[in-house]
Scaffold this motif. Structure first.
Motif, PDB file in Angstrom:
ATOM      1  N   ALA A  68      38.469  50.104  45.532  1.00  0.00           N
ATOM      2  CA  ALA A  68      39.384  50.216  46.677  1.00  0.00           C
ATOM      3  C   ALA A  68      39.476  48.910  47.452  1.00  0.00           C
ATOM      4  CB  ALA A  68      38.939  51.359  47.592  1.00  0.00           C
ATOM      5  N   VAL A  69      38.332  48.289  47.750  1.00  0.00           N
ATOM      6  CA  VAL A  69      38.369  47.084  48.593  1.00  0.00           C
ATOM      7  C   VAL A  69      38.917  45.882  47.838  1.00  0.00           C
ATOM      8  CG1 VAL A  69      36.501  47.852  50.095  1.00  0.00           C
ATOM      9  CG2 VAL A  69      35.954  46.478  48.070  1.00  0.00           C
ATOM     10  N   MET A  70      38.921  45.935  46.517  1.00  0.00           N
ATOM     11  CA  MET A  70      39.474  44.821  45.752  1.00  0.00           C
ATOM     12  C   MET A  70      40.954  44.605  46.042  1.00  0.00           C
ATOM     13  SD  MET A  70      37.595  45.298  42.043  1.00  0.00           S
ATOM     14  CE  MET A  70      38.583  44.051  41.213  1.00  0.00           C
ATOM     15  N   ARG A  71      41.593  45.595  46.641  1.00  0.00           N
ATOM     16  CA  ARG A  71      43.011  45.465  46.976  1.00  0.00           C
ATOM     17  C   ARG A  71      43.242  44.705  48.274  1.00  0.00           C
ATOM     18  NH1 ARG A  71      42.592  51.133  45.707  1.00  0.00           N
ATOM     19  NH2 ARG A  71      43.369  51.592  43.613  1.00  0.00           N
ATOM     20  N   LEU A  72      42.199  44.469  49.034  1.00  0.00           N
ATOM     21  CA  LEU A  72      42.352  43.762  50.311  1.00  0.00           C
ATOM     22  C   LEU A  72      42.857  42.338  50.062  1.00  0.00           C
ATOM     23  CD1 LEU A  72      39.111  44.912  52.159  1.00  0.00           C
ATOM     24  CD2 LEU A  72      41.444  45.709  52.548  1.00  0.00           C
ATOM     25  N   PRO A  73      43.826  41.885  50.858  1.00  0.00           N
ATOM     26  CA  PRO A  73      44.482  40.607  50.568  1.00  0.00           C
ATOM     27  C   PRO A  73      43.590  39.376  50.696  1.00  0.00           C
ATOM     28  CG  PRO A  73      45.196  41.478  52.694  1.00  0.00           C
ATOM     29  CD  PRO A  73      44.423  42.564  52.026  1.00  0.00           C
ATOM     30  N   ARG A  74      42.568  39.424  51.564  1.00  0.00           N
ATOM     31  CA  ARG A  74      41.735  38.241  51.779  1.00  0.00           C
ATOM     32  C   ARG A  74      40.358  38.359  51.107  1.00  0.00           C
ATOM     33  NH1 ARG A  74      44.292  39.163  56.513  1.00  0.00           N
ATOM     34  NH2 ARG A  74      42.471  40.212  57.418  1.00  0.00           N
ATOM     35  N   LEU A  75      40.217  39.373  50.243  1.00  0.00           N
ATOM     36  CA  LEU A  75      38.970  39.565  49.508  1.00  0.00           C
ATOM     37  C   LEU A  75      39.212  39.340  48.022  1.00  0.00           C
ATOM     38  CD1 LEU A  75      36.019  40.519  49.159  1.00  0.00           C
ATOM     39  CD2 LEU A  75      36.893  42.870  49.078  1.00  0.00           C
ATOM     40  N   SER A  76      38.462  38.403  47.455  1.00  0.00           N
ATOM     41  CA  SER A  76      38.540  38.112  46.025  1.00  0.00           C
ATOM     42  C   SER A  76      37.215  38.517  45.395  1.00  0.00           C
ATOM     43  CB  SER A  76      38.799  36.615  45.814  1.00  0.00           C
ATOM     44  OG  SER A  76      38.666  36.264  44.460  1.00  0.00           O
ATOM     45  N   VAL A  77      37.273  39.445  44.431  1.00  0.00           N
ATOM     46  CA  VAL A  77      36.057  39.910  43.753  1.00  0.00           C
ATOM     47  C   VAL A  77      36.137  39.525  42.280  1.00  0.00           C
ATOM     48  CG1 VAL A  77      34.635  41.886  43.117  1.00  0.00           C
ATOM     49  CG2 VAL A  77      35.765  41.834  45.354  1.00  0.00           C
ATOM     50  N   GLY A  78      35.214  38.687  41.863  1.00  0.00           N
ATOM     51  CA  GLY A  78      35.124  38.303  40.460  1.00  0.00           C
ATOM     52  C   GLY A  78      33.885  38.915  39.833  1.00  0.00           C
ATOM     53  N   ILE A  79      34.011  39.329  38.584  1.00  0.00           N
ATOM     54  CA  ILE A  79      32.884  39.907  37.850  1.00  0.00           C
ATOM     55  C   ILE A  79      32.531  38.976  36.694  1.00  0.00           C
ATOM     56  CG2 ILE A  79      31.977  41.912  36.633  1.00  0.00           C
ATOM     57  CD1 ILE A  79      32.788  42.597  39.466  1.00  0.00           C
ATOM     58  N   ILE A  80      31.236  38.676  36.551  1.00  0.00           N
ATOM     59  CA  ILE A  80      30.779  37.861  35.429  1.00  0.00           C
ATOM     60  C   ILE A  80      30.387  38.807  34.304  1.00  0.00           C
ATOM     61  CG2 ILE A  80      29.220  36.032  34.691  1.00  0.00           C
ATOM     62  CD1 ILE A  80      30.865  35.264  37.132  1.00  0.00           C
ATOM     63  N   PRO A  81      31.160  38.887  33.208  1.00  0.00           N
ATOM     64  CA  PRO A  81      30.792  39.780  32.099  1.00  0.00           C
ATOM     65  C   PRO A  81      29.409  39.443  31.550  1.00  0.00           C
ATOM     66  CG  PRO A  81      33.035  38.960  31.844  1.00  0.00           C
ATOM     67  CD  PRO A  81      32.407  38.162  32.941  1.00  0.00           C
ATOM     68  N   ALA A 108      33.889  34.014  35.692  1.00  0.00           N
ATOM     69  CA  ALA A 108      34.296  35.298  36.265  1.00  0.00           C
ATOM     70  C   ALA A 108      35.659  35.744  35.753  1.00  0.00           C
ATOM     71  CB  ALA A 108      34.320  35.209  37.781  1.00  0.00           C
ATOM     72  N   VAL A 109      35.827  37.054  35.714  1.00  0.00           N
ATOM     73  CA  VAL A 109      37.148  37.631  35.454  1.00  0.00           C
ATOM     74  C   VAL A 109      37.606  38.343  36.724  1.00  0.00           C
ATOM     75  CG1 VAL A 109      36.776  37.867  32.991  1.00  0.00           C
ATOM     76  CG2 VAL A 109      36.159  39.761  34.503  1.00  0.00           C
ATOM     77  N   TYR A 110      38.928  38.402  36.888  1.00  0.00           N
ATOM     78  CA  TYR A 110      39.503  38.970  38.101  1.00  0.00           C
ATOM     79  C   TYR A 110      40.597  39.966  37.735  1.00  0.00           C
ATOM     80  CZ  TYR A 110      37.153  35.223  40.692  1.00  0.00           C
ATOM     81  OH  TYR A 110      36.203  34.395  41.237  1.00  0.00           O
ATOM     82  N   GLY A 111      41.112  40.648  38.745  1.00  0.00           N
ATOM     83  CA  GLY A 111      42.244  41.542  38.536  1.00  0.00           C
ATOM     84  C   GLY A 111      41.928  42.652  37.562  1.00  0.00           C
ATOM     85  N   GLN A 112      42.853  42.892  36.624  1.00  0.00           N
ATOM     86  CA  GLN A 112      42.709  44.004  35.701  1.00  0.00           C
ATOM     87  C   GLN A 112      41.467  43.903  34.819  1.00  0.00           C
ATOM     88  OE1 GLN A 112      44.395  46.798  35.899  1.00  0.00           O
ATOM     89  NE2 GLN A 112      43.002  47.601  34.331  1.00  0.00           N
ATOM     90  N   PRO A 113      41.113  42.719  34.299  1.00  0.00           N
ATOM     91  CA  PRO A 113      39.871  42.642  33.513  1.00  0.00           C
ATOM     92  C   PRO A 113      38.632  43.014  34.327  1.00  0.00           C
ATOM     93  CG  PRO A 113      41.263  40.750  33.056  1.00  0.00           C
ATOM     94  CD  PRO A 113      41.895  41.463  34.210  1.00  0.00           C
ATOM     95  N   ALA A 114      38.603  42.631  35.593  1.00  0.00           N
ATOM     96  CA  ALA A 114      37.466  43.002  36.446  1.00  0.00           C
ATOM     97  C   ALA A 114      37.459  44.507  36.695  1.00  0.00           C
ATOM     98  CB  ALA A 114      37.529  42.248  37.770  1.00  0.00           C
ATOM     99  N   ARG A 115      38.623  45.079  36.943  1.00  0.00           N
ATOM    100  CA  ARG A 115      38.715  46.524  37.163  1.00  0.00           C
ATOM    101  C   ARG A 115      38.289  47.293  35.910  1.00  0.00           C
ATOM    102  NH1 ARG A 115      41.555  47.876  41.724  1.00  0.00           N
ATOM    103  NH2 ARG A 115      42.068  49.929  40.902  1.00  0.00           N
ATOM    104  N   ALA A 116      38.614  46.757  34.751  1.00  0.00           N
ATOM    105  CA  ALA A 116      38.229  47.420  33.503  1.00  0.00           C
ATOM    106  C   ALA A 116      36.706  47.471  33.360  1.00  0.00           C
ATOM    107  CB  ALA A 116      38.850  46.690  32.308  1.00  0.00           C
ATOM    108  N   LEU A 117      36.022  46.407  33.770  1.00  0.00           N
ATOM    109  CA  LEU A 117      34.561  46.404  33.711  1.00  0.00           C
ATOM    110  C   LEU A 117      33.976  47.442  34.667  1.00  0.00           C
ATOM    111  CD1 LEU A 117      33.796  42.569  33.567  1.00  0.00           C
ATOM    112  CD2 LEU A 117      33.551  44.231  31.715  1.00  0.00           C
ATOM    113  N   ILE A 118      34.594  47.553  35.846  1.00  0.00           N
ATOM    114  CA  ILE A 118      34.117  48.536  36.826  1.00  0.00           C
ATOM    115  C   ILE A 118      34.366  49.952  36.321  1.00  0.00           C
ATOM    116  CG2 ILE A 118      34.369  49.381  39.195  1.00  0.00           C
ATOM    117  CD1 ILE A 118      35.217  46.508  39.959  1.00  0.00           C
ATOM    118  N   LEU A 119      35.530  50.190  35.738  1.00  0.00           N
ATOM    119  CA  LEU A 119      35.851  51.521  35.216  1.00  0.00           C
ATOM    120  C   LEU A 119      34.928  51.899  34.058  1.00  0.00           C
ATOM    121  CD1 LEU A 119      39.752  51.368  35.393  1.00  0.00           C
ATOM    122  CD2 LEU A 119      38.237  52.833  36.759  1.00  0.00           C
TER     123      LEU A 119
END
Length: 283
Positions: free
Chosen positions: A197-210, A262-273
């Motif tokens: 949910a918070v990944m949608r915030l405009p000033r928050l960037s969340v990257g995931i390191i696979p 890091a991956v961002y956006g849809q690839p990051a969401r896929a890791l979370i899912l």
């Protein structure tokens, strides 16, 4: 201990050594006899191997007739202690006070750079996840004043900064942080939903390191950067405050190198899912 804290401790030791010699104590042994201390203590303080306490400073200045410097040197000792603050001391009155202390830092920071290889960053935590984290804190540091509920409330209060002002939050999490389990599958699923949910915030960037990503630098400890003025590094024994510009530059470089993986956006969401599905199966 950070380089800045060690350098400050060595400088203090050199100054005290000068006081000793100027007062006519030719050796550390002679000064130890005069103070009733062990000779090894005098040596460790003078060589920056041991912290001098405030009482040590008073005794040292009185024995060397430098009472006018007591206030200045005690301020130096307190500054060194701030650079390297043991968790047991931080938590001697409970965990909530440490969370309260962070609020002014968040209020004045414009750009955040956060690296957490194993745990979801505190400002993005749910109340339930945070409560489980503080249970472990209380156990590890044997906190007698268990104020976990107050600590959780203060930690969640930091979330208001995600929604106010023009602050920029750059957060990096290793994939392991999605799986490090606090409180069981239900708590973890709620936490991962919160992260999505918070990944949608405009000033928050969340990257995931696979977990199979190639890294340009080894992961190291978690750290939080507040503009280019302060870095907080957490170890099991202490929280290190880094304020020296050259050291801050090094952490900024490390953050940039970690970010390359890091991956961002849809690839990051896929890791979370994928992590959500893992905890679905674990229920």
């Amino acid at each position: 201990m950070s380089n800045q804290a060690q350098e400050a401790r060595e400088a203090l030791g050199a100054r005290l050594r000068g006081f000793r010699k100027d007062a006519g104590f030719a050796s550390g042994r002679a000064f130890a006899v005069a103070t009733g201390w062990a000779e090894s203590k005098v040596s460790r303080i003078e060589n920056g191997k041991q912290n001098a306490s405030e009482d040590d400073i008073r005794v040292w200045c009185e024995r060397t007739r430098n009472q006018e410097h007591i206030g200045d040197l005690i301020a130096t000792v307190r500054h060194i202690e701030e650079l390297w603050m043991e968790w047991r001391r931080l938590f001697q009155n409970g965990a909530a006070s440490r969370q309260q202390k962070s609020l002014p830092v968040y209020a004045r920071t414009k750009i955040f750079r956060i690296w957490h290889p194993t745990v979801i960053w505190g400002t993005l935590q749910t109340a339930e996840y945070s409560a489980e984290v503080f249970k472990q804190v209380v156990q590890l540091y044997e906190i007698t004043n268990d104020d976990s509920d107050a600590a959780v409330a203060k930690r969640l209060e930091r979330q208001k900064y995600l929604y106010s002002g023009n602050r920029i939050f750059n957060v990096l999490l290793a994939e392991q942080a999605l799986y490090t389990t606090f409180g069981g599958p239900d708590v973890m699923k709620a936490q991962l939903d919160r992260l999505l949910a918070v990944m949608r915030l405009p000033r928050l960037s969340v990257g995931i390191i696979p977990r199979d990503a190639r890294l340009a630098v080894w992961p190291g400890n978690s750290f939080s950067m507040f503009d280019d003025k302060l870095v907080l590094v957490e170890t099991y024994s202490a929280e290190i405050s880094v304020t020296q510009p050259k050291e801050i530059e090094l952490y900024a470089k490390a953050f940039a190198l970690i970010k390359q993986s890091a991956v961002y956006g849809q690839p990051a969401r896929a890791l979370i899912l994928s992590a959500v599905q893992h905890f679905d199966r674990a229920r």
